[in-house]
Design a protein around this motif. Structure first.
Motif, PDB file in Angstrom:
ATOM      1  N   GLN A  26      68.374 -16.321 -44.650  1.00  0.00           N
ATOM      2  CA  GLN A  26      68.680 -17.161 -43.484  1.00  0.00           C
ATOM      3  C   GLN A  26      67.887 -16.705 -42.264  1.00  0.00           C
ATOM      4  N   GLN A  27      67.760 -15.396 -42.121  1.00  0.00           N
ATOM      5  CA  GLN A  27      67.027 -14.862 -40.961  1.00  0.00           C
ATOM      6  C   GLN A  27      65.537 -15.189 -41.065  1.00  0.00           C
ATOM      7  N   VAL A  28      64.985 -15.099 -42.287  1.00  0.00           N
ATOM      8  CA  VAL A  28      63.578 -15.452 -42.492  1.00  0.00           C
ATOM      9  C   VAL A  28      63.366 -16.920 -42.130  1.00  0.00           C
ATOM     10  N   LEU A  29      64.267 -17.769 -42.615  1.00  0.00           N
ATOM     11  CA  LEU A  29      64.144 -19.205 -42.347  1.00  0.00           C
ATOM     12  C   LEU A  29      64.232 -19.481 -40.836  1.00  0.00           C
ATOM     13  N   ARG A  30      65.207 -18.848 -40.194  1.00  0.00           N
ATOM     14  CA  ARG A  30      65.376 -19.042 -38.746  1.00  0.00           C
ATOM     15  C   ARG A  30      64.091 -18.653 -38.001  1.00  0.00           C
ATOM     16  N   LEU A  31      63.510 -17.498 -38.364  1.00  0.00           N
ATOM     17  CA  LEU A  31      62.324 -17.015 -37.649  1.00  0.00           C
ATOM     18  C   LEU A  31      61.096 -17.875 -37.967  1.00  0.00           C
ATOM     19  N   ALA A  32      61.009 -18.371 -39.201  1.00  0.00           N
ATOM     20  CA  ALA A  32      59.868 -19.223 -39.557  1.00  0.00           C
ATOM     21  C   ALA A  32      59.937 -20.552 -38.799  1.00  0.00           C
ATOM     22  N   VAL A  33      61.128 -21.114 -38.690  1.00  0.00           N
ATOM     23  CA  VAL A  33      61.288 -22.374 -37.951  1.00  0.00           C
ATOM     24  C   VAL A  33      60.950 -22.149 -36.466  1.00  0.00           C
ATOM     25  N   LEU A  34      61.400 -21.017 -35.943  1.00  0.00           N
ATOM     26  CA  LEU A  34      61.092 -20.679 -34.547  1.00  0.00           C
ATOM     27  C   LEU A  34      59.580 -20.515 -34.348  1.00  0.00           C
ATOM     28  N   ALA A  35      58.933 -19.920 -35.357  1.00  0.00           N
ATOM     29  CA  ALA A  35      57.477 -19.755 -35.292  1.00  0.00           C
ATOM     30  C   ALA A  35      56.796 -21.116 -35.233  1.00  0.00           C
ATOM     31  N   LYS A  36      57.266 -22.032 -36.067  1.00  0.00           N
ATOM     32  CA  LYS A  36      56.663 -23.369 -36.078  1.00  0.00           C
ATOM     33  C   LYS A  36      56.917 -24.084 -34.745  1.00  0.00           C
ATOM     34  N   GLN A  37      58.155 -23.981 -34.259  1.00  0.00           N
ATOM     35  CA  GLN A  37      58.487 -24.639 -32.988  1.00  0.00           C
ATOM     36  C   GLN A  37      57.624 -24.114 -31.834  1.00  0.00           C
ATOM     37  N   ASN A  38      57.186 -22.876 -31.956  1.00  0.00           N
ATOM     38  CA  ASN A  38      56.378 -22.273 -30.888  1.00  0.00           C
ATOM     39  C   ASN A  38      54.891 -22.239 -31.230  1.00  0.00           C
ATOM     40  N   SER A  39      54.523 -23.179 -32.134  1.00  0.00           N
ATOM     41  CA  SER A  39      53.109 -23.476 -32.402  1.00  0.00           C
ATOM     42  C   SER A  39      52.322 -22.398 -33.129  1.00  0.00           C
ATOM     43  N   LEU A  40      53.002 -21.476 -33.830  1.00  0.00           N
ATOM     44  CA  LEU A  40      52.240 -20.587 -34.701  1.00  0.00           C
ATOM     45  C   LEU A  40      51.721 -21.411 -35.879  1.00  0.00           C
TER      46      LEU A  40
END
Ligand code: C5P
Length: 238
Positions: A145-159
């Protein structure tokens, strides 16, 4: 085994050159040119050899994934990125746990570097951490869940993508879409030793799950003939 002789089309392999020795790194690069997509240079290499060593490696002509996992306040990360972007690696990494503002500042800095800019990838949860470590750090979510949360956050912040373990590829591909880059270590052909990797997947399985690139180190670098092993892995993917 006959070697293909030139860079295989669609070869997704970045070979992890985990050594502080510039001589060994250059020898491996020369042997592997045309048999892998590119090279991953990490902290072990960069701390020992710095930008000068990096430039000697880059001069050998393979795309480089510079994996230095930046993690600091936005101002410091963008300052460090300013120096690293000038080296023009193909990929570089920052820690997503640096937070949304840091990721946004870093992606803005990378984008300002123009069309042939390095792609910025996020590190989510280090695979050396287990559930007890996350709890000790005060993070209640389970690892996936933490990996998914951080990956989505990465995408939202244009990584441009994230580094992820083979076990996470399928979910992240489904959630983050087809263009999000998934750079995947923990890869072992069935005929190679696992070394200290605990949850491995074969190259073919990881690509079928949705990996974009594979990071493979010791099965190639510790082989008697690294180029032949790289070709054997690439051939299994066709
Ligand atoms: O030799 P091996 O194939 O295990 O090397 C894998 C590379 O990927 C190493 O450079 C390792 O540090 C890196 N890596 C990893 N697992 C992660 C992140 C990076 O194995 N979760």
């Amino acid at each position: 085994m006959a070697l293909l002789g030139k860079q295989s089309v669609n070869n997704p392999i970045f070979c992890a050159i985990d050594t502080p020795s510039l001589t060994r790194a250059k020898n491996l690069a020369q042997e592997l040119r045309g048999h892998v997509y590119g090279l991953k240079l990490g902290l072990e290499f960069f701390m020992a050899n710095g930008a000068g060593g990096y430039q000697e490696m880059a001069a050998l002509g393979l795309p480089i994934f510079l994996d230095v996992k930046l993690h600091d306040i936005p101002n410091t990360v963008t300052g460090a990125l300013g120096s690293l972007l000038a080296l023009k690696p193909a990929f570089m990494t920052i820690h997503t746990s640096g937070g949304p503002a840091m990721m946004r500042a870093a992606s803005d800095a990378a984008k300002a570097a123009g069309k042939d800019r390095p792609k910025l990838l996020g590190v989510t949860v280090l695979t050396s951490l287990d559930a007890a470590d996350l709890a000790a750090l005060g993070q209640a979510a389970d690892i996936s869940q933490q990996v998914l949360r951080l990956a989505v956050l990465a995408k939202q912040n244009s990584l441009d993508g994230v580094i992820c373990s083979p076990a996470e590829v399928k979910t992240l591909r489904q959630t983050c879409g087809k263009d999000f880059i998934l750079m995947v270590p923990g890869i072992r052909p069935t005929w190679a030793a696992a070394n200290d990797q605990k949850r491995v997947m074969t190259p073919k399985e990881a690509m079928a799950e949705g990996a974009t690139y594979l990071v493979i180190g010791r099965p190639i670098t510790e082989a008697d003939n690294p180029a032949e092993v790289a070709e054997r892995i690439a051939a299994e993917l066709i």
